[in-house]
Design a protein around this motif. Structure first.
Motif, mmCIF file in Angstrom:
data_model
loop_
_atom_site.group_PDB
_atom_site.id
_atom_site.type_symbol
_atom_site.label_atom_id
_atom_site.label_comp_id
_atom_site.label_asym_id
_atom_site.label_seq_id
_atom_site.Cartn_x
_atom_site.Cartn_y
_atom_site.Cartn_z
ATOM 1 N N ILE A 111 0.854 -1.184 0.000
ATOM 2 C CA ILE A 111 0.000 0.000 0.000
ATOM 3 C C ILE A 111 0.892 1.237 0.000
ATOM 4 N N GLN A 155 -4.172 7.033 -1.370
ATOM 5 C CA GLN A 155 -3.701 5.666 -1.206
ATOM 6 C C GLN A 155 -3.827 4.935 -2.516
ATOM 7 N N VAL A 160 -3.989 11.000 5.905
ATOM 8 C CA VAL A 160 -3.813 10.311 4.627
ATOM 9 C C VAL A 160 -4.654 11.033 3.580
ATOM 10 N N ARG A 211 0.659 11.231 2.890
ATOM 11 C CA ARG A 211 0.173 11.890 4.102
ATOM 12 C C ARG A 211 0.597 13.360 4.081
ATOM 13 N N GLU A 257 0.903 5.228 0.400
ATOM 14 C CA GLU A 257 0.021 6.260 0.946
ATOM 15 C C GLU A 257 0.738 7.587 0.978
#
Length: 81
Positions: A63, A75, A72, A67, A65
């Motif tokens: 995954i 994704q 977050v 931020r 992601e």
């Protein structure tokens, strides 16, 4: 906000990140399905491309992601085959 190409991959993957203007510095993390961070990189505002070498990693799903400000904002799954 975040896309991964090629996907699936057998080697290199490129994570395209778009950090909104006016936001804080961002962080791109790549996690395995157990939640462990396998890669982390700080990003500035705007568009960034992060090259990720998945060759030494186990086959499976990861995954990616994005931020910003501890939240977050994007994704995507990437599969190492």
């Amino acid at each position: 906000m975040l896309e991964v190409f090629p996907n699936p991959t057998d080697g290199l993957a490129y994570v395209f990140c778009n950090v909104p203007e006016g936001g804080e510095q961002a962080l791109m993390r790549l996690r395995d399905l157990q939640g462990r961070i396998v890669r982390e990189q700080r990003l500035g505002k705007g568009m960034s491309i992060v090259e990720v070498d998945l060759v030494p990693m186990a086959l499976g799903v990861y995954i990616a992601e994005l931020r910003s400000g501890g939240v977050v904002i994007g994704q995507a799954k990437v599969t190492r085959q």
